[in-house]
Design a protein around this motif. Structure first.
Motif, short mmCIF file in Angstrom:
data_model
loop_
_atom_site.label_atom_id
_atom_site.label_comp_id
_atom_site.label_asym_id
_atom_site.label_seq_id
_atom_site.Cartn_x
_atom_site.Cartn_y
_atom_site.Cartn_z
N PRO A 121 44.32 46.19 33.24
CA PRO A 121 43.55 45.15 33.94
C PRO A 121 42.59 44.41 33.00
CG PRO A 121 43.57 47.19 35.20
CD PRO A 121 44.16 47.52 33.87
N GLU A 129 44.86 41.35 40.38
CA GLU A 129 44.39 42.02 39.18
C GLU A 129 45.27 41.53 38.03
OE1 GLU A 129 42.88 46.42 38.82
OE2 GLU A 129 45.04 46.37 38.42
N GLN A 178 39.70 40.30 37.43
CA GLN A 178 39.93 40.28 38.87
C GLN A 178 39.79 38.82 39.32
OE1 GLN A 178 40.75 42.89 40.71
NE2 GLN A 178 40.46 44.47 39.14
N SER A 220 46.67 41.00 34.18
CA SER A 220 46.86 41.79 32.95
C SER A 220 47.92 41.11 32.11
CB SER A 220 47.28 43.22 33.29
OG SER A 220 48.49 43.21 34.03
#
Length: 234
Positions: free
Chosen positions: A182, A63, A185, A65
């Motif tokens: 987030p 994930e 993905q 970020s």
């Protein structure tokens, strides 16, 4: 008298003969029907086969970020795109971070100049050791602040930590995002894992069948044969 006796004997003989013939011609009744229980005996080929539903997951997934917050300026990839390791996926507006970097650079330059002058003065005895220690502390603090500002500027670019494909995008362009929120993905689908929840009693029975707690993970896996079938595929 004698003739009468002969007739009586003849009559008895005829009756006995007819009775015997009648007994021979009589059909014996069938034996009584008794109900029985039937069992189907099957082979033991599938006796140890257990079926469980599972979920397909990428063996490598993350994930992604930003480490800093800011205004999302560019989204450079779409869902389903294949990306390379180190490829830039999105960018924050770097304006504020560049201003902060210039400010920290100016502070450091001034502290560096004072520290170098302090070295000359301490050797001549023109300043005290306490004043010199303050100049040195200011120099080191401003250097750390400069390095942090430079690092935060690089954090405005979100890069792929490994090669894979974009599974899902969590934000829209020009959106204000916070640190660790987030954004994407990312998953590597070159290798897939099948996650299955097994009941505890089955795990205990597998351990009893020749695998103790001291066995390695690979040894336990080798003792159990697992197969995966996909719905809709032969």
């Amino acid at each position: 008298m004698v003739n009468g006796m002969h007739r009586s004997l003849l009559l008895i003989s005829i009756i006995v003969t007819l009775s015997a013939c009648s007994a021979e011609e009589q059909v014996a009744p069938p034996p009584p029907v008794r109900p029985v229980k039937l069992f189907i005996v099957e082979g033991a080929g599938d006796a140890g086969l257990r079926r469980f539903p599972g979920a397909i997951r990428a063996s490598q997934r993350a994930e992604l970020s930003f480490k800093v917050g800011g205004s999302l300026q560019k989204i450079l990839v779409k869902e389903g795109n294949n990306v390379k390791k180190g490829q830039v996926l999105a960018q924050l507006d770097p304006t504020d971070f560049r201003i902060q970097l210039r400010d920290r650079q100016a502070t450091f330059d001034n502290a560096d100049k004072n520290f170098k002058r302090g070295k000359e003065l301490i050797d001549k005895g023109a300043i005290s050791k306490l004043d010199f220690d303050r100049l040195e502390a200011n120099y080191r603090t401003s250097l750390a602040a400069l390095e942090l500002a430079n690092q935060e500027l690089t954090y405005t670019e979100l890069k792929a930590p490994f090669a894979g494909s974009i599974g899902q995008r969590e934000v829209e362009n020009f959106e204000e995002v916070s640190s660790n929120q987030p954004i994407f993905q990312l998953q590597n689908v070159n290798r897939l894992d099948v996650a299955v929840d097994l009941p505890e009693n089955l795990i205990r029975s597998l351990r009893r069948n020749g695998q103790d707690d001291s066995a390695s993970k690979s040894e336990r896996a080798a003792s159990v044969k697992a197969y995966v079938s996909f719905e809709g595929r032969a």
